[in-house]
Write an enzyme that holds these catalytic residues in place. Structure first.
Site, PDB file in Angstrom:
ATOM      1  N   ARG B 103      52.734  19.129  59.231  1.00  0.00           N
ATOM      2  CA  ARG B 103      53.071  19.897  57.999  1.00  0.00           C
ATOM      3  C   ARG B 103      52.941  21.350  58.397  1.00  0.00           C
ATOM      4  O   ARG B 103      53.698  22.091  57.884  1.00  0.00           O
ATOM      5  CB  ARG B 103      52.028  19.643  57.067  1.00  0.00           C
ATOM      6  CG  ARG B 103      52.264  18.268  56.217  1.00  0.00           C
ATOM      7  CD  ARG B 103      51.234  18.076  55.261  1.00  0.00           C
ATOM      8  NE  ARG B 103      51.246  16.683  54.695  1.00  0.00           N
ATOM      9  CZ  ARG B 103      50.261  15.897  54.384  1.00  0.00           C
ATOM     10  NH1 ARG B 103      49.095  16.365  54.262  1.00  0.00           N
ATOM     11  NH2 ARG B 103      50.281  14.584  53.832  1.00  0.00           N
ATOM     12  N   CYS B 132      49.428  14.957  48.912  1.00  0.00           N
ATOM     13  CA  CYS B 132      49.481  14.665  47.435  1.00  0.00           C
ATOM     14  C   CYS B 132      49.107  15.677  46.090  1.00  0.00           C
ATOM     15  O   CYS B 132      49.754  15.871  45.382  1.00  0.00           O
ATOM     16  CB  CYS B 132      49.017  13.124  47.092  1.00  0.00           C
ATOM     17  SG  CYS B 132      47.393  13.067  47.645  1.00  0.00           S
ATOM     18  N   HIS B 252      46.259  11.788  40.307  1.00  0.00           N
ATOM     19  CA  HIS B 252      45.375  12.620  40.488  1.00  0.00           C
ATOM     20  C   HIS B 252      45.657  13.815  39.200  1.00  0.00           C
ATOM     21  O   HIS B 252      46.603  14.104  38.791  1.00  0.00           O
ATOM     22  CB  HIS B 252      45.604  13.598  41.827  1.00  0.00           C
ATOM     23  CG  HIS B 252      45.236  12.877  42.946  1.00  0.00           C
ATOM     24  ND1 HIS B 252      44.685  11.322  43.411  1.00  0.00           N
ATOM     25  CD2 HIS B 252      45.864  13.219  44.240  1.00  0.00           C
ATOM     26  CE1 HIS B 252      44.805  11.115  44.291  1.00  0.00           C
ATOM     27  NE2 HIS B 252      45.270  12.152  45.188  1.00  0.00           N
ATOM     28  N   ASN B 326      49.759  10.113  42.363  1.00  0.00           N
ATOM     29  CA  ASN B 326      49.696  10.491  43.593  1.00  0.00           C
ATOM     30  C   ASN B 326      50.329   9.462  44.585  1.00  0.00           C
ATOM     31  O   ASN B 326      50.824  10.053  45.748  1.00  0.00           O
ATOM     32  CB  ASN B 326      48.189  10.581  44.044  1.00  0.00           C
ATOM     33  CG  ASN B 326      47.496   9.216  44.044  1.00  0.00           C
ATOM     34  OD1 ASN B 326      47.531   8.610  42.835  1.00  0.00           O
ATOM     35  ND2 ASN B 326      47.064   8.742  45.050  1.00  0.00           N
TER      36      ASN B 326
END
Lengths: 348, 348
Positions: B103, B132, B252, B326
């Site tokens: 990432r 997420c 979430h 999520n």
């Protein structure tokens, strides 16, 4: 039980979640009691409650109930306090009130003993016990305020259902079992008894505690905002709150961002200030996964603080994780502490 | 199933919580698939999985598995991605990776299509799917950034157990039933598999997601901080996060404080910007107790925003409550969106 050097005590709301914890706390802390009156609504009158091995019959709370009472601990809802607190005072009692009825009244001290015990001396018969989520936060912030000054607080809460009373605890239990059984959930109480809509609390998170105000904040959030300023004697302090009800039974947790006045403070300075504060316990060792949780704080009187760390962008900013038993330090124990202070300092 | 105009697709980690949702999403969104390869660790190889009425046998993921594959969706943990993503790319596949492996690599786009779809064009074979909790936050913040500029974000999360995989979901179920039965809780997985200590998640809140870093933040918190800046192309943006695992199964929630550049913006301006944003749904009507919750957002692809209100002390500050599934927008759906964009824009 009878203690000739003790005091005439009444507990109003004795059968409720907080009332029961008040009795447990009075017993555990061995508060000197000469006589004990257990009061409630007519609905619960007649119930029997054990205290120090003696059986007490709960009586309906009426104005006359307070004759001869020296300290009355109220926790039966705001409407009962509004109706009966002044009646108790008129009969010579000092009221420690655990509702929001008088908290923001100018002539009513709002007290967390670790923070502003001296305010009790100015009482006119009523001392207010703050909202549970406020108490634990100001207890954690006080040592920081004293040593470094604070200018801003932003808090997001993680609140247990016991703050909404025994019925909310039952609702969480029932819904949880229904969910696990694959049955339909039938929310009837949370987020707020008396509101039109109810949402499931089991395996959910409800961003509403108490009713909404015109400014978009809930009353619970406004309690945290206004009460914090009053208790900390800091009308200029910026405080923002988001309050969330979660599916656990007891203890509230809080993610707190605080800005201090001094930018040269280290995390260890803050940790030391917290560790040395009265009624507050530092549980903060990330290397060993040490931090407080609602389960670890349950049945304890103290406020627990962990996850102390400096903001990565603002050298005056710090983040804390604050956990405490909302029925004890957040309600019953704080009320009994106020009663202890009244007695110890001859402020009755 | 076979679609001659479709693509050769592989799903790595097909038996995991996210992998299963990826397959559901590919099916539901009718992604054009010419051939489908389901890959996993050797442990899950041999399992059968239904997709569009056909039965597929899961194969062990090996470098050779990617021969002929055009798009490979990875969600089998960072170590699998580190081992196999470049093997897949070497064989001509474009990898959409749902782990933290790449990432923050400079030459790997980190993409939430509603926010920075154009970054996909610059890929060198790998596109990373963000964490997420980051995805849903940046989706909600993007319309605000575009219209009013944002300078600061402070978020406290309320994260479900499904983000930690199926085993965490099982642990919550088992512990919850044990708690209700009055049995002892035996935490074995959460907060972090592989860490030394485990704490009960049932009826509790754990302020640790992923391992602690030297600066006192957890890796999950650092993911939110760093990924947000990268996705939003805002290296100067201040971001702080506190991530908390909670006892619910899915979706979430986030309490987000955001400071914008313009102090003349009204709550209704922000609400309008959010309501008009792609992939984001405004659910914000306090008078009628309308706000999103984890249960209401479950099984939905969008990001839901409620509780929009102005800070009482800072006219540039606003508070939001952001909720999303999520496993869908936070993982599977965002990955499939990236795959759709690759195809639609001829970026393969």
């Amino acid at each position: 039980m009878l203690n000739e050097q003790g005091y005439h005590i009444a507990v109003v709301g004795a059968t409720g979640a907080v009332g029961k914890k008040m009795l447990e706390t009075l017993e555990k802390k061995n508060f000197p009691i000469k006589s004990l009156k257990l009061l409630s609504s007519s609905r619960s009158a007649g119930n029997k409650i054990e205290f120090k091995g003696e059986s007490f019959i709960v009586e309906e709370a009426k104005p006359e109930s307070f004759e001869g009472v020296q300290i009355a601990l109220f926790s039966a809802g705001g409407s009962v306090s509004k109706k009966l607190a002044h009646e108790a005072v008129a009969r010579g009692a000092v009221v420690v009130d655990n509702t929001s009825a008088f908290r923001m009244d100018k002539d009513v001290p709002l007290v967390v003993p670790e923070v502003n015990e001296a305010d009790i001396a100015n009482h006119n018969g009523i001392i207010a016990n703050p909202n549970c989520s406020t108490i634990q936060m100001v207890a954690a912030l006080k040592p920081i305020q004293d040593k470094y000054g604070i200018s801003r607080v932003i808090v997001s809460t993680y609140q247990s259902v016991s703050g909404a009373g025994d019925a909310a605890t039952d609702e969480l239990k029932q819904q949880t079992q229904a969910f696990l059984n694959g049955d339909e959930l039938k929310p009837e109480l949370l987020p707020v008894a008396g509101e039109e809509k109810h949402y499931p609390i089991a395996f959910n998170a409800l961003p509403q505690i108490d009713v909404f105000q015109e400014n978009g904040f809930t009353f619970e959030e406004m309690k945290m905002i206004n009460e914090t300023k009053k208790i900390m004697h800091a009308p200029e302090l910026s405080v923002a709150a988001t309050c969330v009800r979660l599916p656990f039974f007891n203890a509230h947790a809080e993610s707190v961002y605080v800005e201090i006045d001094d930018e040269n403070v280290q995390v260890s300075d803050l940790q030391n200030a917290i560790a040395n504060a009265q009624g507050v316990i530092l549980e903060d060792d990330p290397t060993n996964q040490v931090y407080p949780t609602p389960l670890s704080a349950t049945d304890k009187s103290e406020v627990f603080v962990g996850r102390v760390r400096r903001d990565l962008d603002n050298s005056k900013g710090f983040h804390l994780w604050v956990v405490s038993d909302n029925l004890l330090k957040g309600a019953a124990w704080n009320s009994v502490q106020i009663a202890e202070s009244l007695v110890k300092n001859n402020w009755l």
